[in-house]
Design a protein around this motif. Structure first.
Motif, PDB file in Angstrom:
ATOM      1  N   ILE A   1       0.840  -1.202   0.000  1.00 58.02           N
ATOM      2  CA  ILE A   1       0.000   0.000   0.000  1.00 58.02           C
ATOM      3  C   ILE A   1       0.872   1.249   0.000  1.00 58.02           C
ATOM      4  O   ILE A   1       0.630   2.195  -0.751  1.00 58.02           O
ATOM      5  N   LEU A   2       1.916   1.254   0.835  1.00 60.96           N
ATOM      6  CA  LEU A   2       2.785   2.418   0.945  1.00 60.96           C
ATOM      7  C   LEU A   2       3.602   2.650  -0.327  1.00 60.96           C
ATOM      8  O   LEU A   2       3.958   3.789  -0.632  1.00 60.96           O
ATOM      9  N   ALA A   3       3.890   1.589  -1.064  1.00 61.00           N
ATOM     10  CA  ALA A   3       4.681   1.725  -2.291  1.00 61.00           C
ATOM     11  C   ALA A   3       3.878   2.310  -3.446  1.00 61.00           C
ATOM     12  O   ALA A   3       4.458   2.853  -4.383  1.00 61.00           O
ATOM     13  N   LYS A   4       2.565   2.231  -3.373  1.00 60.34           N
ATOM     14  CA  LYS A   4       1.721   2.730  -4.458  1.00 60.34           C
ATOM     15  C   LYS A   4       1.484   4.225  -4.301  1.00 60.34           C
ATOM     16  O   LYS A   4       1.563   4.785  -3.208  1.00 60.34           O
ATOM     17  N   ARG A   5       1.143   4.853  -5.429  1.00 60.60           N
ATOM     18  CA  ARG A   5       0.732   6.257  -5.379  1.00 60.60           C
ATOM     19  C   ARG A   5      -0.638   6.360  -4.739  1.00 60.60           C
ATOM     20  O   ARG A   5      -1.398   5.413  -4.744  1.00 60.60           O
ATOM     21  N   SER A   6      -0.957   7.525  -4.249  1.00 59.02           N
ATOM     22  CA  SER A   6      -2.258   7.709  -3.601  1.00 59.02           C
ATOM     23  C   SER A   6      -3.383   7.557  -4.619  1.00 59.02           C
ATOM     24  O   SER A   6      -3.267   7.983  -5.765  1.00 59.02           O
ATOM     25  N   PRO A   7      -4.506   6.956  -4.199  1.00 61.03           N
ATOM     26  CA  PRO A   7      -5.673   6.873  -5.098  1.00 61.03           C
ATOM     27  C   PRO A   7      -6.296   8.252  -5.270  1.00 61.03           C
ATOM     28  O   PRO A   7      -6.119   9.133  -4.440  1.00 61.03           O
ATOM     29  N   GLN A   8      -7.002   8.447  -6.354  1.00 63.80           N
ATOM     30  CA  GLN A   8      -7.612   9.739  -6.647  1.00 63.80           C
ATOM     31  C   GLN A   8      -8.870   9.969  -5.876  1.00 63.80           C
ATOM     32  O   GLN A   8      -9.650   9.322  -5.511  1.00 63.80           O
TER      33      GLN A   8
END
Length: 184
Positions: A177-184
Motif C-alpha cells: 500500500i505504501l509503495a503505491k501512489r495515492s488513489p484519486q
C-alpha cells in the motif's frame, strides 16, 4: 500585477522556491516575479539552508520530497530563521499526515501539484482567518483509507512493522500500500 497585489505582498517581497525539478522551479520563479515577488531558488535541502542562512525570506514555497531530504526540514529551518515567514508546502505526494506535520512545523498551507502560480500566490497572501471553500470533488473512500494509513504511518515514525500492528494488517500488505501512489 495590480497595485493592490503589490501592497498585499508588503515591504519584503523575498520568496524562496525550493524544488528539485529545475525546469519547474525556474518556470515558477518567473511567474512569481511577474506577480511582484523577488525570487531565489534552491534545488535541495542543502542549497535551501545556505540561502536561508544568507538571507531569510519573507515567503517560501517548499517541495515536500527533495533528493537530499525532506522539505519539512526546510520549513523548520525557515521558521527558526524568521518567525514571520509564510511557507507553503507543495508536493505531488499529498497526504493528510504530511500536511499536518507541515502545518505543525509552521507552514501556512499545503498544496498538491500541479498547482499554478495564481493558486500559490493566493495561498501565500491569504489572511488565514477564513476556511477554504469546500472541495468540488471530495476524496473517494479509497483515498480516505490511504490517508488514514499515511497518518498512522507518520505517527509511528515511519516504522512499517509498528504501523501494521496498530492497523491490524500484515506488514507486507502495508508495504504494498505504501509503495503505491495515492488513489484519486
Amino acid at each position: 500585477m495590480s497595485e493592490q497585489s503589490k501592497s498585499e505582498i508588503g515591504e519584503d517581497p523575498s520568496l524562496l522556491l525550493v524544488d528539485d525539478d529545475q525546469v519547474f522551479v525556474n518556470r515558477l520563479a518567473r511567474a512569481m516575479e511577474r506577480r511582484g515577488f523577488a525570487c531565489r531558488t534552491a534545488l535541495s535541502v542543502e542549497e535551501a539552508g545556505a540561502a536561508i542562512a544568507q538571507s531569510a525570506p519573507a515567503y517560501a514555497v517548499v517541495d515536500l520530497r527533495l533528493e537530499d531530504g525532506s522539505g519539512l526540514d526546510v520549513v523548520e529551518t525557515l521558521r527558526e530563521a524568521r518567525a514571520d515567514v509564510r511557507v507553503i508546502v507543495l508536493t505531488g505526494y499529498g497526504a493528510i499526515a504530511t500536511a499536518v506535520a507541515a502545518v505543525k512545523l509552521g507552514a501556512i498551507d499545503y498544496l498538491a501539484k500541479p498547482a499554478d502560480a495564481d493558486e500559490i500566490a493566493s495561498a501565500l497572501l491569504h489572511g488565514g482567518d477564513l476556511l477554504p471553500p469546500p472541495p468540488e470533488n471530495p476524496m473517494s473512500a479509497d483515498r480516505v483509507r490511504w490517508e488514514h494509513i499515511q497518518r498512522v504511518y507518520e505517527q509511528c515514525d515511519r516504522n512499517v512493522s509498528e504501523t501494521a500492528r496498530r492497523l491490524h494488517m500484515h506488514r507486507r500488505t502495508l508495504q504494498r500500500i505504501l509503495a503505491k501512489r495515492s488513489p484519486q
